[in-house]
Design a protein around this motif. Structure first.
Motif, PDB file in Angstrom:
ATOM      1  N   GLU A 116       0.824  -1.212   0.000  1.00 58.15           N
ATOM      2  CA  GLU A 116       0.000   0.000   0.000  1.00 58.15           C
ATOM      3  C   GLU A 116       0.857   1.261   0.000  1.00 58.15           C
ATOM      4  N   THR A 117       1.919   1.280   0.783  1.00 56.74           N
ATOM      5  CA  THR A 117       2.649   2.530   1.007  1.00 56.74           C
ATOM      6  C   THR A 117       4.038   2.588   0.371  1.00 56.74           C
ATOM      7  N   SER A 119       6.524   1.704   1.953  1.00 57.24           N
ATOM      8  CA  SER A 119       7.365   1.982   3.119  1.00 57.24           C
ATOM      9  C   SER A 119       7.740   0.670   3.789  1.00 57.24           C
ATOM     10  N   ASN A 127      10.109   5.188  10.645  1.00 59.73           N
ATOM     11  CA  ASN A 127       8.763   5.347  10.083  1.00 59.73           C
ATOM     12  C   ASN A 127       8.074   6.456  10.866  1.00 59.73           C
ATOM     13  N   ASP A 176       4.845   5.601   6.202  1.00 58.70           N
ATOM     14  CA  ASP A 176       3.652   4.758   6.379  1.00 58.70           C
ATOM     15  C   ASP A 176       2.356   5.567   6.275  1.00 58.70           C
ATOM     16  N   TRP A 178       1.439   7.649   3.633  1.00 60.05           N
ATOM     17  CA  TRP A 178       1.072   8.079   2.294  1.00 60.05           C
ATOM     18  C   TRP A 178       1.008   6.887   1.346  1.00 60.05           C
ATOM     19  N   ASN A 179      -0.003   6.882   0.486  1.00 57.91           N
ATOM     20  CA  ASN A 179      -0.141   5.869  -0.563  1.00 57.91           C
ATOM     21  C   ASN A 179       0.330   6.484  -1.871  1.00 57.91           C
ATOM     22  N   TRP A 185      -3.778   9.846   1.435  1.00 56.51           N
ATOM     23  CA  TRP A 185      -3.353   9.357   2.746  1.00 56.51           C
ATOM     24  C   TRP A 185      -3.531   7.844   2.816  1.00 56.51           C
ATOM     25  N   SER A 186      -2.648   7.178   3.533  1.00 58.23           N
ATOM     26  CA  SER A 186      -2.797   5.744   3.737  1.00 58.23           C
ATOM     27  C   SER A 186      -3.863   5.494   4.801  1.00 58.23           C
TER      28      SER A 186
END
Length: 450
Positions: A116-117, A119, A127, A176, A178-179, A185-186
């Protein structure tokens, strides 16, 4: 617009630079160490001292130069939490603090997946989401005080303009939060309960505002425009995005050595080897990898400035004096390995050569892991290290270039304010001998054996 003042806030050093956009050079520079205060609820940056140095530096520049704009670049993994009055609601946590590791199990339960991210799961506070989780969990009153979260470059932009933002390149720095695939936003932001507190995301190239009146008086400046600002590694990348034919990679060196691949063949990034997806100044995804090369240099050199002769290099190549990874563990391409010497260097000169080779071989591994192709452009202090450059050219089998600028961060941050191209006169480095190639192959074989 030709003269841009840049606030350059690195993990190790603070810098105020005046950049001439016509020559893309730093024409005035002030520097100071960036110190961490170990008191209070957690180790944190000494923001009053930072502000004092940075604002005095701006004021000094204004006395002798015209300033057409201001830009900001900072290290990543950092944010400021503001209260309703715009003051800090909590100390700005140092990302090397190990406190978040104590709550890792709870954090992992809400942390989004790498898919998803982009990260990876990183230790300490690397993080940013883990930092926020830790601070909110350990300071029971913080949530009630919290009004806004801004990423670190934009905190300084807020002090200068009064306007709030987060920049996409800082959000894309393994937070973690941000998408990068859909530019939103994640899921972590809502799970932390901070969706309403996050400052609006902006491109680094956007205009944030102009100097607020009290800053105009303090700095001796007029209504100077201030741009949103950028994560430092992405500042190094920006000049090359504007004029370098693809594919290529940029190696930004400092406390962290961050490799970024543009137009390469990145497939199936492995988060366990410290690969990730960064976000550039324009909001696009950039496969990246990193290790703490500057910190490793400082640890092995014991803070000394090392030099070596041709004889020292020849001795290291002949005797196969090798530093094996990792000097700083828990990050980089070999996070589970502990460093060792195959044989100890006989002098500081041999130490310098072997250390330069080690850092280059670690960088080459990072570039391989992100599918880098084409030339590698080295920015920052390692661009002055001949052993590093020669071994990097050897280990990658590709052209290595160094920028004519001593460091790319201030130049890149200044370029946020104008659409000019980088005018660099790169020096090219090619593999110097078959001995270097044999050394690189043997180093890789020994890493694989471990």
């Amino acid at each position: 617009m030709t003269k841009v003042a840049v606030l350059d806030i690195g993990k190790t050093n603070l810098k105020v630079a005046l950049v001439d956009l016509e020559t893309l050079s730093e024409i005035a520079v002030e520097t100071a160490p960036n110190r961490v205060d170990a008191t209070g609820p957690w180790p944190h940056f000494d923001v009053p001292a930072q502000r004092d140095f940075l604002f005095k530096g701006l004021r000094k520049l204004a006395l002798s130069h015209s300033i057409d704009a201001i830009s900001v670049t900072t290290h990543g993994a950092c944010a400021a939490l503001l209260d309703g009055a715009g003051n800090l609601a909590a100390p700005v946590l140092d990302y090397e603090f190990t406190g978040p590791d104590l709550l890792r199990r709870d954090y992992d339960a809400i942390r989004p997946a790498f898919a998803e991210t982009g990260s990876p799961s990183l230790p300490m506070g690397l993080n940013l989401g883990a930092q926020l989780h830790y601070m909110l969990a350990t300071d029971a009153s913080l949530r009630g005080r919290l009004s806004c979260v801004v990423t670190w470059p934009q905190y300084w932009g807020y002090l200068l303009t009064g306007n709030l933002a987060c920049d996409l390149s800082s959000l894309g720095c393994h937070t973690d939060l941000w998408n990068p695939h859909n530019g939103q936003w994640s899921t972590l932001v809502s799970k932390l309960g901070i969706a309403s507190a996050m400052a609006p995301p902006r491109k680094a190239t956007d205009l944030l505002g102009t100097l607020r009146p009290d800053c105009q008086r303090e700095l001796g400046l007029g209504t100077v425009p201030v741009y949103v600002g950028i994560h430092d590694s992405n500042a190094s990348l920006l000049p090359h995005l504007r004029n370098q034919p693809r594919p290529f990679s940029v190696v930004s060196t400092g406390t962290w050595v961050i490799s970024m691949a543009i137009g390469g063949r990145a497939e199936n990034l492995d988060p366990s080897r410290d690969t990730l997806i960064n976000v550039d100044a324009f909001g696009s995804s950039v496969p990246s990898a990193r290790f703490m090369g500057g910190r490793e240099y400082a640890l092995i050199s014991a803070g000394r400035t090392l030099t070596c002769s041709d004889e020292d290099e020849a001795a290291v190549l002949t005797k196969r004096v090798m530093l094996m990874p990792s000097v700083v563990s828990d990050c980089g391409p070999f996070p589970d390995l502990k460093h060792e010497w195959t044989s100890p260097p006989a002098s500081d000169g041999e130490l310098a050569a072997a250390l330069g080779y080690y850092l280059a071989l670690m960088t080459a591994e990072c570039l391989k892991n992100i599918g880098a192709e084409g030339p590698a452009v080295v920015e920052g202090p390692f661009a002055q290290n001949r052993q590093y450059l020669e071994m990097l050219a050897t280990a990658t089998g590709r052209e290595v270039q160094t920028s004519s600028a001593r460091t790319g961060t201030a130049i890149g941050a200044a370029m946020l304010c104008a659409g000019q191209l980088a005018r660099t006169s790169p020096r090219l480095w090619v593999p110097p001998s078959s001995q270097h190639l044999d050394y690189a192959r043997l180093w890789q074989e020994r890493v694989n054996e471990r």
